[in-house]
Design a protein around this motif. Structure first.
Motif, mmCIF file in Angstrom:
data_model
loop_
_atom_site.group_PDB
_atom_site.id
_atom_site.type_symbol
_atom_site.label_atom_id
_atom_site.label_comp_id
_atom_site.label_asym_id
_atom_site.label_seq_id
_atom_site.Cartn_x
_atom_site.Cartn_y
_atom_site.Cartn_z
ATOM 1 N N UNK A 180 -22.434 16.323 -122.650
ATOM 2 C CA UNK A 180 -23.847 16.587 -122.325
ATOM 3 C C UNK A 180 -24.762 16.412 -123.539
ATOM 4 N N UNK A 181 -24.242 16.672 -124.742
ATOM 5 C CA UNK A 181 -25.100 16.578 -125.930
ATOM 6 C C UNK A 181 -25.278 15.148 -126.430
ATOM 7 N N UNK A 182 -24.748 14.173 -125.678
ATOM 8 C CA UNK A 182 -24.933 12.775 -126.066
ATOM 9 C C UNK A 182 -23.741 12.208 -126.815
ATOM 10 N N UNK A 183 -22.862 13.068 -127.293
ATOM 11 C CA UNK A 183 -21.668 12.611 -127.985
ATOM 12 C C UNK A 183 -20.598 12.180 -126.989
#
Ligand code: GDP
Ligand code: ZN
Length: 289
Positions: free
Chosen positions: A58-61
């Protein structure tokens, strides 16, 4: 976890525990799922060229969830420790660049490179570069023996642009590793294939080619020729000798002095190139110059 949610990708770069992955959603930086690291250091687990599956966070990682089985690897075995260090995963071909002159072609080195390629079952392409410096006829006489034993030889001149489009074609859609003595013209040739392309050999990475395909650029390739190979397995890696070995009188024939040696008989009949045989003898004796 739902398999369908995993995003497939190719590892282009590995640096400090992070991996740059080429995917259908562009370049994604990913780390390795913790459970992979339990037994070994992550450096051995994922190499450039690996095909992986990513879970996006979810955090883009993203994390690497799966590593596909490799078709083959280019590895370095550190002498003694016997531990394998994967330099490139899934290479499709090796391109060995030598110059026809300046410097003179080092066929001993080429033979060692070919032995390593044979051991890894990696198809090899030979580039005879700087064709502009010699009579084409003499280049063909010098490199012709490799064509006779089944290796494709491309005659190129990075200076004049000769053979470049054929090389470009042969690189298309494949993961290629380049090796050869410094000064043979690898950088010049690659620059001709694709302007701006040059091997930096500073970090481990795959360089994408415009028409599809990749070049492996890794510091480890310099050591390509230095891998330890058991003397007794050498004859299997010389293409022109391998089929004859079973005809030797002694099953453990070293092809150096034994009576009834089919390899030496073939050398004497002129069917095996004496220089190639000499390379075999030197490698057997442990020469690495
Ligand atoms: P690398 O060490 O294998 O990357 O070799 P380079 O590409 O740096 O080339 C070494 C030298 O050979 C440079 O001075 C180049 O200009 C020169 N060179 C490269 N290719 C050719 C060629 O096809 N013909 C001639 N005459 N010189 C070349
Ligand atoms: Zn023999």
């Amino acid at each position: 976890m739902d398999q369908d949610e995993l995003l497939p990708g190719l590892v282009l770069r590995a640096r400090g525990g992070f991996y740059e992955i080429e995917t259908s959603h562009g370049l994604i930086t990913a780390s390795l799922r913790g459970r992979f690291k339990q037994n070994r250091s992550s450096g051995e687990l994922v190499a450039v060229g690996d095909r992986v599956k990513l879970q996006r966070l979810p955090d883009g990682g993203a994390v690497i969830e799966q590593i596909e089985e490799r078709t083959r690897t280019l590895s370095r075995r550190s002498p003694g420790r016997g531990q394998e260090q994967v330099i490139v995963a899934n290479p499709d071909q090796a391109v060995f660049v030598l110059s026809c002159a300046d410097p003179e072609p080092n066929f001993r080195m080429l033979d060692r490179l070919l032995v390593v390629a044979e051991r890894e079952a990696l198809p090899a392409l030979i580039c005879a570069n700087k064709l502009d410096l010699v009579e084409p006829r003499s280049a063909k006489a010098a490199f012709g023996v490799y064509q006779q034993i089944g290796y494709p030889v491309l005659y190129t001149s990075a200076l004049k642009g000769k053979g470049v489009s054929e090389l470009r074609q042969r690189l298309r859609g494949k993961l290629s590793v380049f090796a050869g003595p410094s000064g043979a013209g690898k950088s010049s040739l690659l620059n001709r294939v694709q302007p701006g392309m040059a091997l930096r050999t500073a970090v481990r990475e795959l360089l994408p080619l415009k028409g599809g395909g990749y070049l492996a650029d890794t510091p480890g390739l310099k050591a390509f020729a230095l891998w330890d190979i058991e003397p007794d397995e050498l004859d299997g890696y010389f293409r022109e000798m391998a089929p004859l070995v079973r005809q030797c009188d002694f099953s453990d024939c070293t092809h150096t002095h034994e009576p009834g040696c089919a390899v030496r008989a073939a050398v004497e009949r002129g069917e095996i190139d004496p220089e190639r045989y000499d390379s075999y003898l030197r490698m057997r004796a442990g020469d690495t110059d």
